[in-house]
Design a protein around this motif. Structure first.
Motif, PDB file in Angstrom:
ATOM      1  N   THR A   1      -5.177  -1.855  -6.689  1.00 19.98           N
ATOM      2  CA  THR A   1      -4.094  -0.871  -6.569  1.00 19.98           C
ATOM      3  C   THR A   1      -4.030  -0.234  -5.189  1.00 19.98           C
ATOM      4  O   THR A   1      -2.958  -0.141  -4.584  1.00 19.98           O
ATOM      5  CB  THR A   1      -4.267   0.226  -7.635  1.00 19.98           C
ATOM      6  N   HIS A   2      -5.194   0.209  -4.685  1.00 20.57           N
ATOM      7  CA  HIS A   2      -5.197   1.049  -3.490  1.00 20.57           C
ATOM      8  C   HIS A   2      -5.501   0.295  -2.188  1.00 20.57           C
ATOM      9  O   HIS A   2      -5.335   0.855  -1.106  1.00 20.57           O
ATOM     10  CB  HIS A   2      -6.209   2.188  -3.661  1.00 20.57           C
ATOM     11  N   VAL A   3      -5.963  -0.953  -2.302  1.00 24.16           N
ATOM     12  CA  VAL A   3      -6.287  -1.718  -1.091  1.00 24.16           C
ATOM     13  C   VAL A   3      -5.403  -2.959  -0.966  1.00 24.16           C
ATOM     14  O   VAL A   3      -4.616  -3.090  -0.030  1.00 24.16           O
ATOM     15  CB  VAL A   3      -7.781  -2.122  -1.070  1.00 24.16           C
TER      16      VAL A   3
ATOM     17  N   ILE B   1      -9.158  -0.478  -9.008  1.00 25.64           N
ATOM     18  CA  ILE B   1      -8.929   0.469  -7.904  1.00 25.64           C
ATOM     19  C   ILE B   1      -8.672  -0.280  -6.602  1.00 25.64           C
ATOM     20  O   ILE B   1      -7.776   0.068  -5.824  1.00 25.64           O
ATOM     21  CB  ILE B   1     -10.135   1.418  -7.767  1.00 25.64           C
TER      22      ILE B   1
ATOM     23  N   GLN C   1      -9.606   5.526  -3.141  1.00 26.53           N
ATOM     24  CA  GLN C   1      -8.291   5.869  -3.676  1.00 26.53           C
ATOM     25  C   GLN C   1      -7.422   6.625  -2.673  1.00 26.53           C
ATOM     26  O   GLN C   1      -6.310   7.025  -2.997  1.00 26.53           O
ATOM     27  CB  GLN C   1      -8.473   6.699  -4.960  1.00 26.53           C
ATOM     28  N   GLY C   2      -7.956   6.816  -1.456  1.00 25.78           N
ATOM     29  CA  GLY C   2      -7.174   7.464  -0.402  1.00 25.78           C
ATOM     30  C   GLY C   2      -6.279   6.465   0.312  1.00 25.78           C
ATOM     31  O   GLY C   2      -6.110   5.321  -0.109  1.00 25.78           O
ATOM     32  N   THR C   3      -5.717   6.905   1.426  1.00 23.87           N
ATOM     33  CA  THR C   3      -4.776   6.054   2.162  1.00 23.87           C
ATOM     34  C   THR C   3      -5.332   5.570   3.500  1.00 23.87           C
ATOM     35  O   THR C   3      -4.691   4.769   4.173  1.00 23.87           O
ATOM     36  CB  THR C   3      -3.477   6.835   2.443  1.00 23.87           C
TER      37      THR C   3
ATOM     38  N   GLN D   1     -11.758   3.394   3.511  1.00 20.92           N
ATOM     39  CA  GLN D   1     -11.916   2.437   2.412  1.00 20.92           C
ATOM     40  C   GLN D   1     -12.870   1.312   2.807  1.00 20.92           C
ATOM     41  O   GLN D   1     -13.726   0.894   2.022  1.00 20.92           O
ATOM     42  CB  GLN D   1     -10.554   1.856   2.030  1.00 20.92           C
TER      43      GLN D   1
ATOM     44  N   ALA E   1      -1.622  -2.155  -1.582  1.00 19.18           N
ATOM     45  CA  ALA E   1      -1.111  -1.023  -0.808  1.00 19.18           C
ATOM     46  C   ALA E   1      -0.062  -1.522   0.186  1.00 19.18           C
ATOM     47  O   ALA E   1      -0.046  -2.689   0.571  1.00 19.18           O
ATOM     48  CB  ALA E   1      -2.247  -0.335  -0.063  1.00 19.18           C
TER      49      ALA E   1
ATOM     50  N   GLN F   1      -7.412   3.244   5.571  1.00 17.37           N
ATOM     51  CA  GLN F   1      -8.066   1.950   5.364  1.00 17.37           C
ATOM     52  C   GLN F   1      -9.453   1.893   5.995  1.00 17.37           C
ATOM     53  O   GLN F   1     -10.345   1.215   5.479  1.00 17.37           O
ATOM     54  CB  GLN F   1      -7.197   0.811   5.907  1.00 17.37           C
TER      55      GLN F   1
END
Length: 413
Positions: A290-292, A287, A246-248, A253, A295, A250
């Motif tokens: 949304t976040h990957v 998740i 859920q961070g920024t 991630q 993004a 990559q």
């Protein structure tokens, strides 16, 4: 026959010998030396010649390395990669360098220790140096530092936290680089070391470098050792990994999904479905979307590969259902087909409405099953005896009918 003479003042250029390479060699505090290296001569003879040129004794304690960012040592195995015009550097031999760094990283001075670990992280990318450092039990020294050596500085963390974080980061970086050469088996590491690495995934979540290297170590442990997989699986949970998606960053991630994939891949067959259920409960798909995937940045190749692997591992769980035939005599499975018909045609009526004769209901059911697209209108259970898709088709139809009822009815209409 007439004699043809070459024009005056014009020399014929001869190609340089294939075994001769022209290079520049650096030595601190001296002007670079231009020389020709004869690739047919032993490397030790060339190093001796270079040392003699600068009046350096003990030539066996020196080596040549590339003067670019790699700093890789030149050996008999890779010397043929030297190109004309290359810049080389005369430096201490890999064995000498390894011995010095082995001593420096045990220094009582924090500053000296930090510089040594930084150098070690850089040099460990070179397999020639790595072999020498490993021969000195360097891996054991690093793991000991991770397990207990850093504990002695715990009280100083508030005062010198940046220094402590950098020191741990360089230690883990050196460890990862050394292990990547495949010289040492992963089976040799203790539970204490695994616990420590697993703890860093939460403890140093805000320190990108420590988190990244900790995730990389966990992935390698799981992929390279069955015993370590079991130990890692006991120490790290999906719940601990999810927040890192859920961070920024990559890269974080990507490593997080790589660890999930590794745990998935090495899990026993009876545990994989259980793990998939946990991933579903933790909303992993949502998740990642949304976040990957959605993004505001492009997905790099490594992330794309890890997402592909995750998809394959997830789809593979469906293979058993896809290859399972429906048992037309199984009442529970037949009830699912009745449910599909009820949702499509009786959504607004009483589900247990049994008005009308049996023959009338059978005729109505046959008509409804035909509208739903079944091939066998009388006994639609027979449609699911073909594999693939087998029971997987029925599972998907029931999910669609229950979770997207309005869309299901519109399709029927």
């Amino acid at each position: 026959c007439p004699v043809v003479l070459a024009p005056k003042n014009r020399s014929v250029a001869m190609p340089p010998p294939a075994d001769i390479v022209k290079v520049a060699i650096e030595w601190p505090g001296a002007f670079p030396k231009l020389m020709e290296i004869d690739q047919k001569k032993p490397l030790s003879s060339i190093i001796k010649e270079v040392c003699d040129g600068w009046s350096l004794a003990n030539h066996d304690q020196f080596a040549l390395q590339h003067a670019d960012s790699s700093n890789f040592y030149i050996t008999e195995k890779n010397r043929n990669e030297i190109k004309n015009g290359a810049i080389l550097r005369l430096t201490t031999s890999p064995a000498q360098n390894a011995q010095q760094l082995h001593e420096r990283i045990q220094s009582s001075s924090m500053d000296a220790k930090l510089e040594a670990l930084k150098d070690l992280a850089n040099y460990s990318r070179d397999v020639t140096f790595a072999q020498e450092f490993i021969n000195l039990d360097g891996i054991a020294l690093l793991t000991q530092m991770v397990e207990s050596g850093t504990e002695r500085y715990q009280k100083l963390q508030k005062i010198m936290k940046p220094c402590f974080g950098d020191m741990l980061s360089f230690t883990l970086t050196a460890f990862v680089e050394l292990m990547d050469h495949g010289i040492v088996s992963w089976d040799t590491f203790s539970v204490a070391f695994i616990k420590k690495i697993a703890s860093y995934v939460n403890k140093f979540a805000s320190d990108i470098s420590i988190l990244q290297r900790s995730l990389a170590i966990l992935e390698s442990m799981v992929l390279n050792s069955h015993d370590l997989y079991q130990k890692v699986a006991q120490e790290i949970t999906i719940g601990q990994l999810i927040p890192h998606l859920q961070g920024t960053d990559q890269e974080i991630q990507t490593y997080t999904i790589a660890v999930i994939n590794a745990l998935f891949l090495k899990a026993p067959d009876d545990k994989r479905q259980e793990m998939a259920n946990i991933l579903a409960q933790k909303q992993l798909r949502s998740i990642i979307l949304t976040h990957v995937i959605r993004a505001q940045r492009a997905i790099n190749n490594e992330m794309a590969h890890q997402l592909y692997v995750l998809q394959v591992l997830t789809f593979n769980l469906l293979e058993d259902r896809m290859m399972t035939k429906m048992d037309p005599q199984d009442q529970a499975q037949r009830d699912i087909i009745f449910e599909l018909r009820r949702i499509a045609f009786d959504a607004e009526s009483e589900p247990n409405n049994s008005s009308g004769s049996m023959e009338k209901r059978k005729s109505m059911y046959t008509r409804d099953y035909k509208k739903l697209g079944f091939i066998n209108h009388v006994n639609p259970a027979m449609d699911f005896t073909q594999t693939p898709p087998g029971m997987l088709a029925l599972d998907n139809m029931l999910y669609f009918a229950k979770h997207h009822q309005d869309a299901y009815i519109r399709v029927r209409l």
